[in-house]
Design a protein around this motif. Structure first.
Motif: not given
Lengths: 247, 262
Positions: A105-106, A109-110
């Motif tokens: 997810i990091g 999304r980031v």
């Protein structure tokens, strides 16, 4: 002229409602260095490393992380946090996501990484923390030791320049501490810059370049491990070491 | 003080309950007989619906139910949007945002629903040119938005702070942390009380019959003024509300069991 240090803290201070959590703390962490921070509870060691990634805002002094000034209102605080990995005492895995999703997810999304690329990265780090077979499970299906290793892998997936550990084994059952420390020793040997708050003195002896002993928000003693464990300079450090090593 | 032991026994307790209920129902029935009430249950089904050559035709009560459902759905959707807005203001960290949301919540929570309806219909209605339907929807939405916002706030607060910190530590913005981490985890805390709120809204929608919106309760009243079957129709209307709210409750708890990881 060497590389610039990863973390430079100069005279930083921090209050919580009149309580002085950090008091004139100065510490420089160079690239590739492993610093172990210890001290009695309430001595400010967690607060110190939480300042290093802006989870707490220091209210006095100057803090430079990776060449940039760190403050809770820094415009580039998100950029900084991506470069500073954090491992928490309570793991803080995302319980609604699978292990693989916790890791991707990091990056996705980031960092805006594509799914396949992020999954390949995640698998690489799951391998590194020695639980490649658990990627489809949810955090609550794992043991505490496995959860903490997933949390380490999650931080590594952001490919940080420095890793902060906030008492990573304090919430673990004794038989699971070893597997987490092994992963951390590996990481240290790979050359990762690390700041570790822990009471695991065996680990400290093995990997630390420098020991930092804190009490009442101040750094009381700072020395190489042989010296710190062999000949602590202050009475307080002696008492502390006796308490945690003495039995 | 403890009740005598014999009352705690299952058989005795059930028998006693049955006896008391029977006595109550008999006295109600006897009372109705005594006033010479003319029960005409056989006339009720056609108000629910009838089968003709063209298939099933909904009767007035089912049509009214349709309006109730439409009214409740619209009001609930609008109430959810308003509630989310109030929650966002409240958690925004802005001084005025917090103040506005607190004043709004206190105001709505402390005005009776009926008075709120009169305010929307008789005061704001002429000023902003609102019809009955709009006034009804706005009243229900505004009234329930206060409670819905409270549910949102509690749901978000129930996600441990460490989750936000972990999200921040990998560089997520507040919005990303909310969307990917906090919100998905708080939904399962919010679903049960939101169902309760939906049930509550369906029930409070009956109040808009006082401004003659043609929903279930209004229809019931109209049928009674035509037929004088007040007992049968009120029983039927109550049973229809009960059926809808029970179906909703059971439906949502089934959904909950499916989305809750085991």
């Amino acid at each position: 002229m060497g590389e610039q240090p990863v973390i430079v803290a100069e005279h930083i201070g921090k209050h919580f409602n009149g309580f002085q959590a950090l008091d004139d703390v100065s510490l420089t962490v160079s690239r590739g260095e492993r610093v172990v921070v210890c001290g009695p509870s309430g001595s400010g060691k967690s607060t110190l490393i939480r300042c290093f990634n802006g989870l707490e805002a220091h209210d006095a002094g100057k803090l430079i992380v990776d060449g940039r000034a760190m403050a809770a209102d820094s415009p580039h605080i998100r950029q900084l946090r991506q470069d500073v990995g954090m491992v928490f005492q309570q793991f803080n895995l995302f319980p609604h996501l699978t292990v693989l999703e916790n890791l991707t997810i990091g990056p996705r999304r980031v960092r805006g990484m594509a799914r396949r690329e992020a999954e390949a990265l995640a698998r690489k780090y799951l391998e590194r923390v020695r639980i490649p077979e658990q990627e489809g499970k949810r955090p609550d299906q794992l043991s505490g030791g496995q959860q903490q290793r997933v949390a380490i892998a999650r931080a590594l997936c952001m490919e940080p320049r420095v890793m902060l550990f906030d008492e990573p084994t304090s919430a673990l059952d004794p038989e699971m501490i070893g597997e987490v420390l092994d992963v951390m020793v590996d990481l240290a040997q790979s050359g990762m810059t690390m700041v570790v708050v822990t009471h695991e003195m065996g680990f400290a002896r093995k990997v630390a370049d420098r020991m930092v002993f804190m009490e009442a928000g101040r750094i009381v003693e700072m020395s190489p491990p042989e010296e710190f464990f062999g000949h602590p300079r202050t009475e307080r450090a002696r008492v502390f070491l006796n308490q945690i090593l003495g039995h | 003080m403890r009740a005598p032991r014999i009352l705690g026994q299952r058989v005795v307790a059930v028998a006693l309950y049955a006896a008391i209920m029977a006595a109550l129902m008999w006295s109600a029935y006897a009372g109705a007989q005594g006033m010479g009430y003319n029960w005409q249950w056989y006339r009720v089904p056609k108000y629910l619906g009838s089968l003709t050559e063209d298939g099933f035709q909904a009767g007035e009560i089912l049509t009214g139910l349709g309006v109730t459902i439409q009214l409740s759905l619209t009001a609930f959707a609008l109430g959810t949007v308003l509630g989310a807005g109030v929650t966002a203001l409240r958690l925004s960290g802005l001084v005025m945002g917090r103040a506005i949301s607190v004043v709004y919540l206190e105001l709505i929570r402390n005005i009776p629903l009926l008075v709120l309806l009169y305010l929307f219909y008789y005061v704001l209605g002429p000023i902003f040119d609102l019809g009955r339907w709009s006034a009804a929807i706005l009243t229900l939405a505004v009234f329930h938005s206060a409670l819905i916002s409270e549910i949102f706030r509690a749901g978000i607060a129930s996600v441990p702070r460490g989750q936000w910190e972990a999200a921040a530590a990998i560089g997520m913005s507040r919005a990303q942390a909310f969307a990917y981490i906090t919100l998905p985890q708080s939904v399962r805390f919010m679903l049960p009380p939101l169902t309760g709120e939906a049930v509550h809204l369906i029930k409070s929608s009956a109040i808009v019959s006082v401004i003659a919106v043609a929903e279930l309760t209004t229809v019931g009243r109209n049928i009674i003024s035509d037929t004088y079957m007040s007992f049968e129709i009120w029983f039927t209307v109550a049973a229809v509300y009960l059926a809808v709210t029970l179906v909703l409750s059971f439906g949502i708890s089934a959904l909950e069991r499916r989305i809750t990881p085991t």
